[in-house]
Write a protein that holds these residues in place. Structure first.
Motif, mmCIF file in Angstrom:
data_model
loop_
_atom_site.group_PDB
_atom_site.id
_atom_site.type_symbol
_atom_site.label_atom_id
_atom_site.label_comp_id
_atom_site.label_asym_id
_atom_site.label_seq_id
_atom_site.Cartn_x
_atom_site.Cartn_y
_atom_site.Cartn_z
ATOM 1 N N GLU A 20 -50.647 52.643 64.683
ATOM 2 C CA GLU A 20 -51.723 53.224 63.896
ATOM 3 C C GLU A 20 -52.911 52.252 63.846
ATOM 4 O OE1 GLU A 20 -51.749 56.455 62.624
ATOM 5 O OE2 GLU A 20 -50.082 56.448 64.050
ATOM 6 N N GLY A 25 -57.144 44.317 61.525
ATOM 7 C CA GLY A 25 -58.454 44.586 60.936
ATOM 8 C C GLY A 25 -59.573 44.149 61.839
ATOM 9 N N ASN A 34 -62.783 54.755 58.215
ATOM 10 C CA ASN A 34 -62.570 54.532 59.644
ATOM 11 C C ASN A 34 -63.198 55.679 60.420
ATOM 12 O OD1 ASN A 34 -60.704 52.104 59.974
ATOM 13 N ND2 ASN A 34 -59.573 53.312 58.457
ATOM 14 N N ARG A 43 -60.399 47.925 62.046
ATOM 15 C CA ARG A 43 -59.496 48.878 61.377
ATOM 16 C C ARG A 43 -59.584 48.620 59.881
ATOM 17 N NH1 ARG A 43 -54.436 49.308 59.222
ATOM 18 N NH2 ARG A 43 -53.982 47.107 59.652
ATOM 19 N N ASN A 44 -60.130 49.572 59.167
ATOM 20 C CA ASN A 44 -60.363 49.411 57.740
ATOM 21 C C ASN A 44 -59.176 49.927 56.937
ATOM 22 O OD1 ASN A 44 -61.812 48.617 55.514
ATOM 23 N ND2 ASN A 44 -63.614 49.847 55.985
ATOM 24 N N THR A 45 -59.067 49.436 55.725
ATOM 25 C CA THR A 45 -58.042 49.871 54.783
ATOM 26 C C THR A 45 -58.713 50.073 53.429
ATOM 27 O OG1 THR A 45 -57.528 47.607 54.095
ATOM 28 C CG2 THR A 45 -56.282 48.511 55.968
ATOM 29 N N HIS A 72 -59.627 46.720 51.946
ATOM 30 C CA HIS A 72 -60.801 46.090 52.558
ATOM 31 C C HIS A 72 -62.065 46.837 52.174
ATOM 32 C CE1 HIS A 72 -63.609 44.698 55.670
ATOM 33 N NE2 HIS A 72 -62.905 43.583 55.626
ATOM 34 N N ASP A 81 -58.819 59.143 58.904
ATOM 35 C CA ASP A 81 -58.316 58.700 57.599
ATOM 36 C C ASP A 81 -57.524 59.777 56.875
ATOM 37 O OD1 ASP A 81 -59.245 56.057 57.602
ATOM 38 O OD2 ASP A 81 -61.262 56.704 57.075
ATOM 39 N N ALA A 136 -54.901 58.709 54.450
ATOM 40 C CA ALA A 136 -55.327 57.994 53.240
ATOM 41 C C ALA A 136 -55.707 58.945 52.114
ATOM 42 C CB ALA A 136 -56.520 57.096 53.559
ATOM 43 N N ASP A 149 -57.445 55.533 44.596
ATOM 44 C CA ASP A 149 -56.591 54.780 45.506
ATOM 45 C C ASP A 149 -55.983 53.580 44.781
ATOM 46 O OD1 ASP A 149 -55.971 52.772 47.800
ATOM 47 O OD2 ASP A 149 -56.364 54.669 48.821
ATOM 48 N N ALA A 199 -55.661 50.761 45.799
ATOM 49 C CA ALA A 199 -56.443 49.560 46.102
ATOM 50 C C ALA A 199 -57.603 49.362 45.140
ATOM 51 C CB ALA A 199 -56.971 49.636 47.536
ATOM 52 N N ASN A 240 -65.959 50.845 59.334
ATOM 53 C CA ASN A 240 -65.229 49.990 60.275
ATOM 54 C C ASN A 240 -66.045 49.746 61.543
ATOM 55 O OD1 ASN A 240 -64.897 52.608 61.453
ATOM 56 N ND2 ASN A 240 -63.049 51.920 62.495
#
Length: 847
Positions: free
Chosen positions: A285, A308, A458, A464-466, A469, A495, A498, A504, A506, A640
């Motif tokens: 992924e 990332g 993304n 590669r973003n999360t 991040h 995404d 997500a 989220d 995060a 990203n």
């Protein structure tokens, strides 16, 4: 470097740039949707590796990293810098089979030219001239020919070949020539392109990607006989996205390429020169791409973003054992210094921020692990290249050439930009402390949180973003709410995993990360769907010509109904690059007027990835008709990307929540119009003590206004019913004003706006712009121009109905009937308003 040039490069030290002439990066490329091809195809400055090529021993790589070419053995941690151009960056090396030289692409802010490096002597030789974009150089196996992609002569990406000897290129020519497709292509040029060339082992054939009569994606894999270019054939039919880069194995029996192949991320795939059914060589992924075989076919080097940032790895073709190629020790061409940057707020607390560093060599730098980003435009009179920047969670340590470096630190809009020059001594670490100073609005104007309503976490970019991040990016930009809009790009939904209906995990106490959806239809206009309570609306797009989803139904109105049923807010995003002209536009299919008058729209991005002034002109006409349509704001940042429309929070809405820092309060403030939208200036407006979104009686009113801005502002104005009723004189640095007075105001609306005539290099957007929501004067008052405004929208709807009726790709007659009935009802309502008659399809719905 001449002192004057040094000063021009230091954009962060320049002031008074109101008339700056901002232009796109690589403006000579004549292709639509530059934010795709520039990131997904052209090389970008990254701190990590971006492309690689094996030397003949199969154990040594030459690769691009941080704008230079480096040589490193696969099993060694030492990398030796081979090139280091001043004010330029090197990419895409291709080593000759004899190991004596390497060709590569060099970007200098104006063009990308091909160069050759002699590995023994270090001599550099320029191969192309003319100011075009020349990329993807590939040497034939015998080293006597070179293939590459160039925009020379057309502005389009075409395949070129030339003979090559010690003197340089000879008989350079386009191999295939220009071809215009008969298809309508929304994201791609009407002219076919030919990209991603690579040679067959015998040097007779070029493999490449092209899109003749292909509507979506960058095309299929093709092969062409170089000496008989009319002899070309399709190898494999598949949607690709700019970086398939087919690469034949040394045995000539396998063709390696990168593909989504119906998935969300690019991985490595194998087919054959005959186009056998492809099978995956790798999984994950994240993205693997820019793959190259070793000369013996036993190894594959590639770039991935698993962690990332970009990374260089080498995989055994048999068994898949993988080695990371990491430059733990670097042998550089210039004497090095170290900068340790600390950033604190007014209380002395460490604060993350956006940082741009320009070193003594005129090149941008970042910490080794940071994501380097670049602006999408710049003023060539002030800068030699676009601004590059990174996000710093202090302290940040940078290695860069010794000498004088320029720094620019920015933390959102409520802090003044911090700039400083520092002299760095070779072999030493220099500490530097940036203390940020606040410039906030007085609390009387509201207690705001800031929100970017349009971010894509993304979208196929280098990184590669999360969610974690993304939260860090938002925190560095002093952004309270980051709304990731999950969106498709033709075959993929990067995404989709997500998406969730609650904040989220995060999210932090300072930054909320939320997930919504952008619904794509390039016929009706794009929608932002915030606060979906149950699920994404699938398939996420409609009206895609030349596909099974070509039907213009569902309309945006139908999608808005589905979103509202989940408790969502619906907005029009990045609406207009120019003011629509119902009398002269070739096609006018945007559905906004129909959806507003029928109560489907909750907000509009006045400040977004569009022209703010043009969009505001449409907005004013809607306000004149009494529609309580609030402004939102969204950057449309592909977060990203290395070449970023951004950063996140570039365009944001400040929502007066009374200090509450939660999603419900933010959505209530957005829907009620409590706040302002901006890409820099902070605006405060009180009318008899009432804030934007409030409703007062017409008459004489006492106003108070406030401006706090990180950049100089040209115009600060009170606008009543579309007309300026008070222009404020800004003195000094034109960044600060408090004023009050009285005005006689009849019914309608009044708002405060700030704007500049041209660009400012400290705002990474078209030009600085901010607007409050209106204060309303009277209850559903139609302003004097309302009948003319309604007539304008009625003509707009005529054109939209014309465009919708001309489509012959509805799935059923019922779809077409529902679409035309919906649009016709809106047109009738506008005609009634234009005739001075009451309408039953207006803002009385409450939306």
């Amino acid at each position: 470097m001449p002192r004057r040039l040094t000063a021009l490069l230091a954009l962060f030290l320049l002031a008074g740039a109101a008339q700056a002439a901002r232009e796109p990066v690589l403006k000579q490329v004549d292709l639509p949707h530059s934010y795709y091809w520039r990131e997904l195809y052209l090389p970008q400055l990254t701190t990590g590796p971006s492309s690689a090529s094996f030397l003949p021993d199969g154990d040594t790589l030459i690769y691009s990293m941080a704008g230079s070419l480096w040589r490193q053995r696969v099993d060694d941690a030492t990398a030796t810098e081979l090139t280091h151009p001043a004010r330029a960056y090197d990419y895409q090396p291709d080593a000759a089979r004899d190991g004596r030289s390497v060709v590569f692409a060099r970007y200098d802010g104006n063009a990308t030219e091909l160069w050759r490096l002699d590995l023994a002597s270090g001599r550099e030789q320029r191969l192309t001239t003319g100011g075009a974009v020349n990329v993807e150089p590939r040497l034939s196996p015998d080293g006597k020919r070179i293939a590459w992609v160039s925009t020379q002569g057309s502005g389009h990406f075409n395949l070129f070949v030339a003979e090559l000897d010690a003197a340089g290129l000879h008989h350079a020519r386009p191999l295939l020539g220009e071809r215009k497709s008969a298809l309508d292509r929304y994201y791609y040029s009407a002219f076919d392109h030919a990209i991603n060339p690579s040679w067959s082992p015998d040097g007779k054939t070029l493999y490449y990607v092209s899109n003749p009569e292909i509507g979506w994606g960058t095309g299929d894999l093709f092969a062409v006989d170089v000496d008989q270019p009319a002899q070309r054939h399709r190898v494999l039919g598949e949607e690709t996205s700019w970086s398939a880069r087919p690469e034949p194995a040394p045995d000539g029996r396998r063709l390696l390429y990168a593909s989504y192949h119906g998935r969300q991320w690019q991985q490595l795939w194998l087919t054959t020169p005959d186009g056998a059914a492809p099978l995956p060589l790798s999984f994950g992924e994240f993205d693997r791409r820019n793959a190259r075989w070793s000369p013996d076919g036993k190894r594959i080097a590639y770039i991935d973003n698993r962690d990332g940032n970009t990374a260089l790895r080498v995989m055994d073709a048999l068994g898949g054992a993988t080695r990371d190629v990491v430059a733990t020790h670097r042998v550089t061409r210039l004497p090095q210094a170290q900068l340790v940057l600390d950033i604190v707020d007014e209380h002395g607390a460490r604060t993350p921020a956006r940082v741009a560093v320009l070193a003594s060599d005129g090149r941008a730098y970042a910490p080794d692990a940071a994501w380097m980003h670049a602006d999408d435009g710049f003023d060539r009179a002030l800068q030699s290249a676009e601004t590059h920047y990174f996000h710093c969670a202090p302290p940040c340590t940078l290695d860069l050439p010794a000498g004088r470096a320029q720094l620019w630190v920015q933390h959102g809009f409520a802090y003044a930009p911090w700039r400083q020059a520092v002299n760095l001594a070779a072999g030493r670490a220099t500490p530097l402390r940036a203390q940020l100073q606040p410039q906030r609005l007085p609390d009387a104007y509201g207690r705001f949180i800031s929100a970017d309503l349009h971010i894509h976490m993304n979208y196929g970019g280098h990184y590669r973003n999360t969610p974690a991040h993304l939260a860090a990016q938002a925190r560095a930009e002093d952004l309270d709410l980051a709304w990731d809009l999950v969106v498709n790009k033709e075959e993929r939904f990067p995404d989709i995993a997500a998406f969730r209906t609650d904040p989220d995990p995060a999210s932090t106490s300072r930054t909320l990360v939320l997930h919504g959806q952008e619904y794509h239809t390039s016929f009706w206009g794009h929608l932002g769907l915030l606060n979906l309570g149950d699920h994404l609306l699938m398939p996420g797009f409609s009206a895609y010509w030349h596909t099974a989803m070509a039907s213009p139904y569902p309309t945006n109105g139908a999608i808005a109904d589905l979103a509202h049923a989940q408790g969502a807010l619906v907005g029009y995003v990045h609406p207009f690059d120019t003011l629509p002209d119902p009398a002269h536009d070739a096609v006018l299919s945007n559905e906004l007027p129909a959806d507003v008058i029928q109560g489907k729209v909750d907000y509009i991005e006045i400040v977004g990835f569009s022209d703010h002034k043009a969009t505001a002109q449409v907005w004013y006409r809607l306000l004149n008709l009494g529609f309580h349509l609030p402004t939102g704001a969204g950057t449309d940042a592909m977060a990203n990307y290395a070449s970023l429309r951004g950063p996140v929070g570039l365009n944001r809405v400040f929502l007066d929540t009374g200090g509450q820092h939660d999603r419900a309060a933010a959505m209530a403030a957005l829907k009620a119009g409590h706040g302002f939208a901006s890409n820099g200036p902070l605006l405060g407006l009180l009318l008899d003590g009432a804030k934007p979104g409030a409703q007062l009686a017409p008459g004489r009113h006492h106003y108070r206004v406030a401006l706090r801005s990180p950049v100089a502002v040209d115009h600060l104005e009170l606008v009543h019913n579309g007309q300026v009723v008070k222009a404020f004189t800004l003195g000094g640095d034109r960044r600060h004003l408090d004023a009050e007075g009285d005005l006689d105001l009849d019914g309608g609306w009044v708002l405060l706006r700030a704007w500049n005539d041209g660009a400012d290099p400290e705002v990474l957007d078209l030009y600085p712009y901010a607007t409050t929501n209106p204060v309303w004067l009277g209850d559903h008052v139609l302003v004097p121009s309302a009948r003319a405004d309604a007539a304008w929208f009625a003509k707009w709807m005529d054109r939209t109905i014309e465009a919708a009726a001309a489509r012959d790709d509805y799935n059923t007659a019922a779809e077409k009937r529902m679409t035309l009935d919906y649009l016709g009802k809106a047109r009738d309502a506008y005609r009634a308003l234009a005739a001075g008659k009451p309408s039953t399809t207006t803002a009385e719905t409450g939306r």
